[in-house]
Design an enzyme around this catalytic site. Structure first.
Site, short mmCIF file in Angstrom:
data_model
loop_
_atom_site.label_atom_id
_atom_site.label_comp_id
_atom_site.label_asym_id
_atom_site.label_seq_id
_atom_site.Cartn_x
_atom_site.Cartn_y
_atom_site.Cartn_z
N CYS A 142 -17.95 7.82 28.37
CA CYS A 142 -17.51 6.59 28.58
C CYS A 142 -16.15 6.40 28.65
O CYS A 142 -15.41 7.12 29.24
CB CYS A 142 -18.31 5.44 27.94
SG CYS A 142 -18.17 3.91 28.56
N LYS A 163 -18.98 -6.79 35.43
CA LYS A 163 -19.50 -5.60 34.74
C LYS A 163 -20.54 -4.92 35.61
O LYS A 163 -21.42 -5.42 36.01
CB LYS A 163 -19.85 -6.21 33.52
CG LYS A 163 -20.32 -5.22 32.23
CD LYS A 163 -20.57 -5.63 31.07
CE LYS A 163 -20.82 -4.42 29.85
NZ LYS A 163 -21.20 -5.11 28.67
N HIS A 235 -24.00 6.06 30.13
CA HIS A 235 -24.48 6.10 28.51
C HIS A 235 -25.99 6.61 28.73
O HIS A 235 -26.77 5.94 28.18
CB HIS A 235 -24.56 4.78 27.97
CG HIS A 235 -23.09 4.40 27.55
ND1 HIS A 235 -22.42 4.86 26.40
CD2 HIS A 235 -22.23 3.26 28.33
CE1 HIS A 235 -21.34 4.15 26.32
NE2 HIS A 235 -21.15 3.25 27.47
N GLU A 237 -27.17 8.32 26.27
CA GLU A 237 -27.40 8.25 24.81
C GLU A 237 -28.18 7.02 24.40
O GLU A 237 -28.41 6.92 23.29
CB GLU A 237 -26.06 8.97 23.91
CG GLU A 237 -25.18 7.79 23.85
CD GLU A 237 -24.40 7.26 24.86
OE1 GLU A 237 -23.19 6.33 24.51
OE2 GLU A 237 -24.36 7.82 25.82
N ARG A 249 -26.07 -10.32 22.58
CA ARG A 249 -24.82 -10.68 21.86
C ARG A 249 -23.68 -11.44 22.60
O ARG A 249 -23.11 -12.42 22.18
CB ARG A 249 -24.20 -9.05 21.72
CG ARG A 249 -22.72 -9.41 21.08
CD ARG A 249 -22.08 -8.14 21.03
NE ARG A 249 -21.46 -7.78 22.55
CZ ARG A 249 -21.35 -6.39 22.96
NH1 ARG A 249 -21.11 -5.66 22.20
NH2 ARG A 249 -21.03 -6.39 24.21
#
Length: 309
Positions: A142, A163, A235, A237, A249
């Site tokens: 990233c 995003k 990502h 992971e 969040r």
């Protein structure tokens, strides 16, 4: 062989419960082999969560791996206790004399900042240069990947109008690559970023080849042929709930955010998301570790002295 991490690291018990083989230091000493030395430079605020995600993938190998947790020397973590850092981490200054078979550099929540404005950019540049002499193979993830490809090849990043957020289908562009051994022709990968690197800029650098790409969110994985560096811009992971955690969040904080694409079943946030990328995450890290094992010198001191093929 299992992964060797401290018995008291929070990730230890979770990995045991998931069936990942872990090994205590005393058991590791009894085995007459040299474990692969892998360093994790953890730039994420929630270091404990990232430790677990990376240790889960690094530990799923028949080889014995010793994972060292490393942090930036002069940067104070906001979301991880000082006690945890002192117990389990070393600074890069404390380990820079060492050699590593593999080195992982994580993302960081600073991707819209110009690189030169990051308060630890000088140290990051030193670390990138150090990997060329002290590390056999590097996995940059990233922001770590964007920063590394900028440092080594001046490939710029671009801010997105919104995003890139969700689980996107990607194409396997190089089925013959050792890093994509066992990959299907297309697969899904979690994406969470406000910036991107572009194919046109990467194609200007002969040493780089693009291995994975999405029609919707662009380049995902790049291999540096002679440098044994991988640049993973997304990502693999991530846990099953990582995108949900980020989404809720931001919603709770009043930050404008769209629901992650192709993630919640039926776009219903009350239904737990399913993990559709785990197998390819394990394949990628397993292939990386296998290639590292096949090519790294037996004597750690020889790392950096041989020519890259």
């Amino acid at each position: 062989m299992p992964i060797k991490i401290p018995d008291t690291l929070p990730a230890f018990q979770t990995l045991v419960q998931e069936g990942v083989r872990v090994m205590s230091e005393t058991a590791a000493i009894r085995q007459d082999i040299r474990p692969l030395q892998i360093g994790l430079l953890n730039l994420m605020p929630n270091k404990i969560k990232t430790e677990l995600q990376m240790a889960r993938l690094v530990g799923a190998t028949p080889l014995q791996v010793e994972l060292s947790l490393i942090r930036i020397s002069n940067h104070k973590a906001k979301n991880t206790s000082e006690e945890h850092l002192l117990a389990f981490y070393e600074t890069w200054e404390e380990v820079k004399h060492r050699k590593f078979d593999g080195f992982i550099i994580t993302g960081a929540p600073i991707e819209t900042l110009p690189y030169e404005d990051v308060n630890y950019w000088d140290e990051m540049q030193q670390i990138f240069d150090w990997t060329t002499t002290n590390v056999h193979s590097t996995m940059n993830v990233c922001w770590g990947a964007m920063a590394a490809i900028y440092h080594f090849h001046k490939v710029p990043k671009y801010e997105l109008s919104e995003k890139a957020f969700g689980v996107y289908r990607h194409r396997n562009l190089k089925p013959s690559s050792i890093y994509l051994n066992g990959f299907s022709d297309n697969f899904e990968v979690p994406v969470s970023r406000w910036t991107e690197v572009r194919r046109a800029d990467i194609e200007k650098v002969p040493e780089l080849e693009i291995l994975m790409e999405s029609p919707e969110v662009g380049v995902c994985l790049v291999h540096e042929i002679k440098g044994r560096r991988l640049y993973m811009f997304n990502h693999v992971e991530y846990d099953s709930t990582s995108l949900a955690d980020e989404y809720f969040r931001d919603v709770d904080a009043g930050v404008p955010i769209k629901m992650p694409i192709n993630y919640f079943p039926h776009n219903d946030t009350s239904i737990p998301p399913q993990n559709r990328w785990r197998s390819h995450a394990h394949l990628l890290f397993g292939n990386w570790i296998n290639e590292m094992y096949q090519t790294t010198p037996y004597e750690l001191d020889a790392i950096g002295k041989q020519h890259h093929d």
